[in-house]
Design a protein around this motif. Structure first.
Motif, PDB file in Angstrom:
ATOM      1  N   ASN A 119      19.197 -50.536  10.792  1.00 47.03           N
ATOM      2  CA  ASN A 119      18.251 -49.502  10.362  1.00 47.03           C
ATOM      3  C   ASN A 119      16.840 -50.047  10.125  1.00 47.03           C
ATOM      4  O   ASN A 119      15.884 -49.289  10.167  1.00 47.03           O
ATOM      5  CB  ASN A 119      18.788 -48.690   9.169  1.00 47.03           C
ATOM      6  N   ARG A 126      13.630 -42.160  12.933  1.00 47.44           N
ATOM      7  CA  ARG A 126      13.918 -41.560  11.635  1.00 47.44           C
ATOM      8  C   ARG A 126      12.881 -40.469  11.402  1.00 47.44           C
ATOM      9  O   ARG A 126      11.675 -40.723  11.452  1.00 47.44           O
ATOM     10  CB  ARG A 126      13.843 -42.610  10.532  1.00 47.44           C
ATOM     11  N   VAL A 178      18.191 -39.674  10.795  1.00 48.44           N
ATOM     12  CA  VAL A 178      18.045 -40.455  12.022  1.00 48.44           C
ATOM     13  C   VAL A 178      18.449 -39.588  13.210  1.00 48.44           C
ATOM     14  O   VAL A 178      19.460 -38.878  13.157  1.00 48.44           O
ATOM     15  CB  VAL A 178      18.894 -41.738  11.981  1.00 48.44           C
ATOM     16  N   GLU A 211      24.354 -43.287   9.785  1.00 48.16           N
ATOM     17  CA  GLU A 211      23.769 -44.495   9.211  1.00 48.16           C
ATOM     18  C   GLU A 211      24.739 -45.033   8.169  1.00 48.16           C
ATOM     19  O   GLU A 211      25.024 -44.366   7.174  1.00 48.16           O
ATOM     20  CB  GLU A 211      22.421 -44.144   8.574  1.00 48.16           C
ATOM     21  N   ARG A 212      25.270 -46.204   8.404  1.00 47.70           N
ATOM     22  CA  ARG A 212      26.218 -46.794   7.459  1.00 47.70           C
ATOM     23  C   ARG A 212      26.139 -48.311   7.551  1.00 47.70           C
ATOM     24  O   ARG A 212      26.021 -48.852   8.636  1.00 47.70           O
ATOM     25  CB  ARG A 212      27.644 -46.303   7.770  1.00 47.70           C
ATOM     26  N   ASN A 216      23.781 -50.181   6.759  1.00 45.93           N
ATOM     27  CA  ASN A 216      22.471 -50.547   7.314  1.00 45.93           C
ATOM     28  C   ASN A 216      22.459 -50.550   8.832  1.00 45.93           C
ATOM     29  O   ASN A 216      21.504 -51.027   9.455  1.00 45.93           O
ATOM     30  CB  ASN A 216      21.988 -51.904   6.803  1.00 45.93           C
ATOM     31  N   ILE A 248      22.897 -48.237  12.456  1.00 46.54           N
ATOM     32  CA  ILE A 248      22.872 -46.907  13.045  1.00 46.54           C
ATOM     33  C   ILE A 248      23.998 -46.870  14.077  1.00 46.54           C
ATOM     34  O   ILE A 248      23.981 -47.623  15.057  1.00 46.54           O
ATOM     35  CB  ILE A 248      21.523 -46.617  13.729  1.00 46.54           C
TER      36      ILE A 248
END
Lengths: 354, 354, 354
Positions: free
Chosen positions: C18, C40, C46, C107-108, C110, C112
């Motif tokens: 990210n 973003r 995002v 987004e997980r 940090n 994408i």
């Protein structure tokens, strides 16, 4: 082995100068479109193997020489000079046929010769005989150039003296005046190529020769005997004799100087070529600057050829259907291309029959 | 001639600015995927020949101009402006048909025009008429750019004023506000392209114009008359008149300034383009900095186009099946592409019928 | 969607860290051979869209972010995060289906994550669980590398500890002595990959570990638990415990240090790969130089892999028919390739049945 009809495989090709193998170098070189690794083992033996491990295709040229063997430095498999796998880390049993292809190689005349065809036909006696390359009466510095062009375009170039006047006026020499009025030299057909002899009487010494002799203003009788041999070897014996002293009758007066020029065209791919050469002289052998000057002069001249030959290749690349029209002076190259095509075809027939 | 359906061959294309031929230059330029050598002979005549010798395909652009002829500097063959071979060193008889293809060329408006199709149809009267290019009342500096993109992507770009606001805000000018509320201008269909006229009343003068005028704050009435012509010629007549003085009724008050903009898109290949242009002005003719400023401004703007057009080409290269969806403002480019395709198809039919 | 059988499409892939989206960046990144723009929006959301405008194929990554939307800066068309076109300058009516493809993103950790397959199957719960990436007890610096190689060659590399001794002797460590006598570790087959556990008792600490610990001479018991998961995710839990203290029985004495290593291989094309990684540590968390040192060490080691893996790719490029011969230690990679091929085939069957 592919019978794709582009290369003659059952033939000795020059793969390298032996000085390319010093200091433990693992030479990665593609020959007839096959990536090969070439190295000198601890025993002095030269080895040529497919440059990809049979396991995961990592290049063996990124490997490590161990004695006469080579170890792939990806997962550690080890191969002996014959190509057989002799160690797999973490595995006791090695399948008998596991290995990579090994190519016959012969070291002769400071050259490494390689055989890309059937192993059983790789007779070292088939290597062309050219004693000056190993005779201390001749001196020279070996050269290498890489061409972005099909090797036969270089063969063509060397098959025709007509280009000298237009390409090499200021290096190898060649007079336009002379070119306009001179007929192409007849070629003598050989089983494995052709031979051509040309005399140029009472001529000016060419620029490259002038650089290494004291008497530059004197006219000379210039004789060239060239042989172009399959698969792409050009051997040129050159003599510059003082003019009018009977050189054409075999009289060798003092001041006569001779050169022996060997050029080896080895296809890297169908559109790129390894070019090995040595231009040997027989005079002032104790003066190392003679060989240096000649190497520089020839390199300059070969770059004149390279410019035009690579330009030809680009034309063919842009339009593969480009038509060529033969003129009288093309007899030599036409014969050579015909001869080579016949040999390649025969090789393909043999493969299909087998 | 190939009837491959990509290019219109029976049409005059701009091959070069004539200043590209000074100092004996042999210009090697590919046009419609044919490598051509263009040079000015000793008589002043401009010659265009296939850029490969008919003998061994060496580029003639590596050759030597002799009078109006050119000699291949590989084996010395010489060609006259019509392409016929007139000398072969070492050979007396020259086959009558031996030679290279010669292309009709016309020098007009300081441009070299070339005809890549049937020679008998190469009528110089078909060259587009655009007098400002040769009129001393107009001044400008000729420009050239090379695009890594199909020429029709540039034609598309010029066929639509809509991109001005988004691509050229800070160069040629264009207001987003205006773009959102303005309908696409109707095009007038022509036999060989289209014509479009657009007025923008009481507008700010665009950035490139501001750089060459004193009164930058004054509003203007802006008029553009553009013509896009086959095979890829854009002619734009621009007028900036003091706002509200009746320019739209034909009243030309002092302070009115005009431009004449000629742009020529010549396919190098199906994915690269030669772009020739000149942006002419009719004021302050004795001040050479005006032309220089305009050339710089336009070049900057054209590079804004180039960035996006070459990006388009990369998208098509990566995925040749890329689908495009037309919107209202695409009427002009859609018509032009349809017209050109019809002409190319007719040309192919004629070739097949012959 | 193409069922070309090369990529698994219904799977979450890492598209970016990210931090690659800060400062309003419009990230142009090709994933599974599809050019995608990732950004973003103003709301923090995002967005991932096809990186070509549906109008004239200009890249949207050359466009302008407006809120959560993006405007093509060629002719001004605007798209919302779902891909729908919501504005056409100069045109009031927008066809309902006009737009570009939008890709599900999550987004997980940090990262994408992107879903290149059927939208309705894009369940965020399918994203691999790897808590250390978001746990403050672990520290690390995210890394990215680009490979000129097929992603499965990197998967292969990571599937086999055997290469450590030959490729990474001076970085990650690995003893040849040990490699020769050690059998390949058995893999545990999983539904979505495989798991492997390896212990190396009473060993020297590897070079990269030595750089970040004080007691470099002490022997360690080294444990690695690796999981390779579809579509190309490698998760490695590493423990270095003081030797002989019972780590293998679960005794964790002081001085034990652990690492968590996550590596994500995302195909850019069939012959190039995005490689994302983070090597996390659980000690000296207040010393930022630990993470820096580990990032540098791992990067160095990954470049050792890259050299050999890109060399493999060149071998395959030069000869797509290159044969590979499996050895005992290839069980893991063979299983993984089989599993993935089966999943890709099932996906293709489903597409054809639909």
């Amino acid at each position: 082995m592919s019978d794709d009809g582009i290369f003659l495989r059952n033939s000795w090709y020059v793969a390298a100068w032996n000085h390319e193998l010093i200091d433990g170098r693992k030479l990665a070189r593609t020959i007839l479109e096959k990536p090969v690794v070439i190295y000198r083992g601890a025993s002095g033996r030269v080895v040529a193997l497919d440059d990809r491990c049979c396991h995961r295709a990592a290049p063996l040229s990124m490997g490590r020489i161990e004695g006469d063997d080579i170890r792939c430095m990806y997962h550690g498999m080890k191969f002996e000079p014959g190509g057989k796998c002799i160690q797999i880390p973490g595995q006791d049993i090695i399948p008998a046929k596991l290995g990579v292809r090994s190519y016959p190689v012969v070291e002769r005349y400071n050259l490494i010769w390689i055989w890309m065809g059937d192993v059983e036909k790789a007779d070292p006696n088939l290597i062309v005989d050219y004693p000056p390359l190993a005779d201390p009466k001749w001196r020279g510095l070996p050269g290498y150039m890489h061409y972005q062009a099909n090797w036969l375009l270089i063969v063509d170039n060397l098959s025709d003296f007509a280009h000298l006047a237009f390409v090499h006026t200021h290096t190898l020499g060649g007079s336009e005046e002379y070119a306009y009025k001179t007929k192409p030299v007849a070629i003598e057909k050989l089983d494995d190529g052709f031979r051509v002899e040309r005399w140029h009487m009472n001529a000016d010494p060419p620029p490259y020769h002038c650089k290494v002799i004291p008497n530059r203003a004197d006219k000379i009788d210039r004789r060239n005997i060239g042989r172009m041999l399959i698969p792409g070897i050009f051997l040129l014996d050159t003599m510059f004799a003082p003019a009018g002293q009977g050189a054409e009758k075999g009289v060798l007066v003092p001041g006569t100087r001779q050169y022996r020029n060997a050029q080896f065209m080895t296809p890297e791919t169908r559109s790129t070529t390894h070019f090995f050469w040595n231009y040997l002289h027989d005079f002032d052998l104790d003066n190392p600057n003679i060989a240096l000057s000649l190497r520089n002069s020839l390199e300059e001249a070969f770059h004149e050829d390279l410019a035009i030959i690579e330009a030809q290749q680009k034309v063919f690349d842009a339009d593969p259907k480009t038509q060529l029209l033969a003129i009288g002076s093309d007899a030599a190259l036409t014969y050579f291309r015909w001869l080579l095509a016949r040999r390649i075809e025969a090789e393909g027939s043999a493969v299909r029959a087998a």
